[in-house]
Design an enzyme around this catalytic site. Structure first.
Site, PDB file in Angstrom:
ATOM      1  N   GLU A 210       0.834  -1.198   0.000  1.00 44.88           N
ATOM      2  CA  GLU A 210       0.000   0.000   0.000  1.00 44.88           C
ATOM      3  C   GLU A 210       0.873   1.255   0.000  1.00 44.88           C
ATOM      4  OE1 GLU A 210      -3.898  -1.735   2.417  1.00 44.88           O
ATOM      5  OE2 GLU A 210      -2.500  -0.380   3.411  1.00 44.88           O
TER       6      GLU A 210
ATOM      7  N   ALA B  88       4.109   1.554  -0.645  1.00 39.35           N
ATOM      8  CA  ALA B  88       5.007   1.630  -1.804  1.00 39.35           C
ATOM      9  C   ALA B  88       4.272   2.111  -3.048  1.00 39.35           C
ATOM     10  CB  ALA B  88       5.649   0.264  -2.053  1.00 39.35           C
ATOM     11  N   ARG B  89       3.043   1.653  -3.239  1.00 36.49           N
ATOM     12  CA  ARG B  89       2.293   2.064  -4.428  1.00 36.49           C
ATOM     13  C   ARG B  89       1.817   3.511  -4.319  1.00 36.49           C
ATOM     14  NH1 ARG B  89      -0.423  -3.934  -5.323  1.00 36.49           N
ATOM     15  NH2 ARG B  89       1.367  -4.714  -6.517  1.00 36.49           N
TER      16      ARG B  89
ATOM     17  N   GLN C  69       5.698  16.004 -27.777  1.00 30.93           N
ATOM     18  CA  GLN C  69       5.032  16.364 -29.033  1.00 30.93           C
ATOM     19  C   GLN C  69       4.979  17.886 -29.195  1.00 30.93           C
ATOM     20  OE1 GLN C  69       4.066  14.157 -31.249  1.00 30.93           O
ATOM     21  NE2 GLN C  69       3.109  15.541 -32.715  1.00 30.93           N
ATOM     22  N   ILE C  70       4.735  18.582 -28.123  1.00 29.71           N
ATOM     23  CA  ILE C  70       4.721  20.050 -28.177  1.00 29.71           C
ATOM     24  C   ILE C  70       6.103  20.586 -28.543  1.00 29.71           C
ATOM     25  CG2 ILE C  70       4.498  22.130 -26.740  1.00 29.71           C
ATOM     26  CD1 ILE C  70       2.250  20.644 -25.226  1.00 29.71           C
ATOM     27  N   HIS C  71       7.135  19.925 -28.085  1.00 37.16           N
ATOM     28  CA  HIS C  71       8.510  20.324 -28.437  1.00 37.16           C
ATOM     29  C   HIS C  71       8.832  20.046 -29.901  1.00 37.16           C
ATOM     30  CE1 HIS C  71       9.204  20.632 -24.106  1.00 37.16           C
ATOM     31  NE2 HIS C  71      10.429  21.040 -24.318  1.00 37.16           N
TER      32      HIS C  71
ATOM     33  N   GLU D  73       6.579  -1.658  -9.273  1.00 34.80           N
ATOM     34  CA  GLU D  73       5.609  -1.679  -8.164  1.00 34.80           C
ATOM     35  C   GLU D  73       4.259  -2.243  -8.618  1.00 34.80           C
ATOM     36  OE1 GLU D  73       6.435  -1.240  -5.181  1.00 34.80           O
ATOM     37  OE2 GLU D  73       8.366  -0.251  -5.404  1.00 34.80           O
TER      38      GLU D  73
END
Length: 547
Positions: free
Chosen positions: A401, A403-404, A497-499, A524
Site C-alpha cells: 500500500e 510503496a504504491r 510532441q509540443i517540443h 511496483e
C-alpha cells in the site's frame, strides 16, 4: 456545473451496475473464480478503470469542496473540475483508455443502456457539453501562463511548509543538474544524498523514537512529489527506505528495530529491495532463491535476483527467499534483512558469495539497476525478519500500500514537470508569427495535462489519507498508482510532441522525462497487475466498504 455531486451520484450508480454484470461473469457462485477472472480479464480490468475514474472524480470533488469551504477556491480550480469531470464522465460513457490501444467500451460490458442512461442525467450531460470546452481549456492555460497556479495547499500548515522547503531544495540543488547527471549516467551525488538525509527524507514515516519524523504517508507524498518533479531518481531513493523501514517497523523484533530504523532514518544506511527474479516478475509466490538455515542460527542464500534498484551503493538488503524447500507457494517464503558493503562502478558487489552486473536502461538512472547472483552468501544470526519463517510474502504485502502510494506520488511529480516543460516551450517557441501556445491543439494538450496532473494528485492524496487513518487501502493505493502512472507517461509524451523535433534531442530535458515516465507503468506492479488487483478486490469487496 458546480462541484459535480449529482454527476458523481449518477456515475457511482453506473459503476455499481457494471460491477454486478462483471460479477456474474467471474463469481457465479458468489466468490471470485480466478480462472474466470483471467478469462474475462479485459472486462474486469475495464471495470477497474471505470471504478478508478469515479474514485478520482470523488477525490477531486472533495478537494474542490474543501477549498470552497475555506474560501480559497480559485478560478483555475473551477476550470480543472469542469474539464476533469467533462472528460472523465465522457470516458465512462464513450470508452475508458486502459492503454494507448485498449479502449474499453460500454458495449463490451453489456452496459450500453446504462451508459445511455448516465448520458441522459442532466448534470452529466451538462459537464459533457460545457465542462471540457475549448473556452475552458484556453482560459486554464492562459491562467497557468500568467503564473496563476492551481491550488495545492493541503489545509495543514506543517505539510504546506514541508512542500515549500522541499521545492526550494529541489529547485536549487537538483533541477539545474539533473539532466546532466542523467546524460552522464551518474548516481545521485553523495552530497545530495547527505542533504536529503539532513532534511529528513529517509525517515518521514519512521517513528520519532527511532529518529524519524513520524509524519505519515501524506507527508511522504508531498516530499516524493517535489523531489521527483526535479528528478525521479531523488524521489525514488526514498522508496527503498520507505519499504525497508515499514517492513522492519511492522514485523521486526525489538532488536532489529533498534539496530536498523534509526540508521535508515538518518541516511547512514541506504537500503535496497531484493525481491524480483528473472522468471517470476510479479509472480512472487513462485520465487526460487533459497535460504538455508545454518547450525549457528544464520542463513546461506543461493539464487538469482534481477531488477534490483540501487543495489551496489546500498548498505542493507531486504531479501525475499524460500526457506521451506518443500513448499512451492508463498507460505514457504521468508524475509531476510542483510547488511552488505557498498560497491563501486568497477566492483559493484565486493562481498563473498554475491556477484552481479548492471542492467543498462533507457531512463530512471541515478541509482542503476542490477542482476544479482547469490552463491553461498552468508547471513549472520538475527537476519530473519521478526525471527519467524514463512511470513515473508505476508510481510511484504503489508508494505505494498505504502510503496504504491509513494510510486503514485513519484508519477505526479514527473507529470507536473512534463506540464511545466510543455508550457514553457509553448510560450517561447514561435511559429507563423506567434507563440505556439496560441494554437488550439497546443493549449488543448496543455489544459488536459494540467487537469490530469491534479486528478492524479488528488487520488494519490486520498489514498495516502486513508493509509494515515489506518484504514485498509490496497484498492485505493492501486488506483492511485494505476492512474498516476498512465498520466505521467501521457504528459511526457504530449510535452515531447509540443517540443516537436527538439523534444527528440537529448539536450532537451523532456527527452529524459519521457524515458523516466515510461517505467512508472511497470514497477511496483505493472498496470495490468494493478488493474487485476483492483478488480478482484472490488468484486469480492465486503458490503459497506466505500471507495
Amino acid at each position: 456545473m458546480g462541484l459535480g455531486n449529482d454527476a458523481l451520484t449518477a456515475a457511482e450508480r453506473y459503476v455499481a451496475s457494471v460491477r454486478e454484470k462483471v460479477q456474474t461473469l467471474v463469481s457465479p457462485q458468489g466468490k471470485v473464480d480466478s480462472r474466470l477472472l483471467d478469462r474475462s480479464q479485459r472486462v474486469a480490468h475495464g471495470f477497474a478503470w471505470l471504478a478508478t475514474s469515479v474514485a478520482t472524480l470523488n477525490a477531486v470533488a472533495a478537494w474542490g469542496a474543501r477549498h470552497l469551504r475555506e474560501g480559497t477556491l480559485q478560478r483555475g480550480d473551477e476550470l480543472v473540475i469542469a474539464i476533469g469531470f467533462g472528460e472523465y464522465l465522457g470516458q465512462l460513457v464513450g470508452g475508458v483508455p486502459m492503454s494507448q490501444n485498449e479502449i474499453l467500451r460500454p458495449v463490451e460490458l453489456g452496459a450500453t443502456a446504462e451508459a445511455l442512461a448516465l448520458l441522459r442525467e442532466p448534470s452529466v450531460a451538462s459537464f459533457m457539453a460545457h465542462g471540457n470546452s475549448p473556452t475552458h481549456r484556453e482560459e486554464l492555460v492562459s491562467l497557468a501562463a500568467q503564473g496563476h497556479a492551481v491550488s495545492e495547499k493541503l489545509g495543514d500548515e506543517d505539510l504546506d511548509m514541508i512542500r515549500l522547503e522541499m521545492r526550494r531544495f529541489a529547485d536549487e540543488r537538483i533541477l539545474p543538474n539533473a539532466h546532466g547527471w542523467h546524460l552522464r549516467d551518474e548516481l545521485v551525488p553523495a552530497e545530495i544524498v547527505t542533504e536529503m538525509a539532513q532534511l529528513g527524507v529517509f525517515g518521514i514515516c519512521i517513528d520519532p523514537a527511532f529518529g524519524g519524523l513520524g509524519l505519515g504517508k501524506l507527508a511522504m507524498c508531498v516530499v516524493t512529489e517535489e523531489l521527483s518533479r526535479a528528478w525521479i531518481a531523488t524521489g525514488s531513493l526514498g522508496t527503498r527506505s520507505e519499504i525497508a523501514g515499514e517492513l522492519i517497523a511492522a514485523a521486526g523484533t525489538p532488536e532489529q528495530k533498534q539496530r536498523w530504523l534509526s540508521r535508515i532514518a538518518s541516511g547512514e544506511i541506504l537500503p535496497t529491495a531484493v525481491f524480483t527474479e528473472p522468471d517470476t516478475g510479479s509472480d512472487l509466490a513462485s520465487l526460487k532463491t533459497r535460504a538455508v538455515k545454518t547450525p549457528d542460527g544464520g542463513w546461506v542464500i543461493n539464487g538469482n535476483k534481477t531488477w534490483i534498484t540501487h543495489a551496489s551503493r546500498s548498505d542493507l538488503m531486504t531479501v525475499l527467499a524460500r526457506t521451506s524447500p518443500a513448499s512451492t507457494t508463498h507460505d514457504g517464503l521468508s524475509m531476510l534483512v542483510v547488511e552488505k558493503p557498498r560497491g563501486t562502478r568497477d566492483e559493484p558487489f565486493p562481498s563473498s558469495g554475491m556477484s552481479g552486473g548492471e542492467i543498462e536502461v533507457l531512463g530512471y538512472r541515478g541509482m542503476r539497476e542490477y542482476d544479482i547472483a547469490f552463491d553461498g552468501f552468508a547471513v549472520p544470526p538475527g537476519g530473519l525478519l521478526g525471527e519467524v519463517e514463512g511470513q515473508g510474502f505476508r510481510q511484504l504485502m503489508r508494505t505494498f500500500e505504502g510503496a504504491r502510494i509513494q510510486t503514485a506520488a513519484r508519477a505526479v511529480g514527473v507529470a507536473r514537470r512534463a506540464f511545466e516543460l510543455g508550457l514553457g516551450y509553448a510560450l517561447e517557441r514561435r511559429q507563423f508569427g506567434r507563440s505556439i501556445v496560441a494554437f488550439p491543439r497546443v493549449h488543448d494538450k496543455l489544459a488536459m495535462m494540467l487537469t490530469d496532473t491534479v486528478m492524479a494528485r488528488e487520488m494519490t492524496y486520498f489514498a495516502a489519507r486513508q493509509k494515515d487513518l489506518g484504514t485498509r487501502c490496497d484498492i485505493e493505493a492501486g488506483m492511485a498508482k494505476l492512474l498516476a502512472a498512465r498520466i505521467a507517461w501521457s504528459n511526457a509524451d504530449t510535452a515531447l510532441q509540443i517540443h516537436g523535433g527538439n523534444g527528440y534531442a537529448l539536450e532537451y530535458e523532456i527527452s529524459r522525462i519521457l524515458c523516466d515516465a515510461r517505467i512508472l507503468n511497470i514497477f511496483e506492479g505493472a498496470a495490468e497487475i494493478q488493474a487485476h488487483v483492483i478488480a478482484r478486490g472490488m468484486l469480492q469487496q465486503q458490503p459497506g466498504r466505500q471507495i
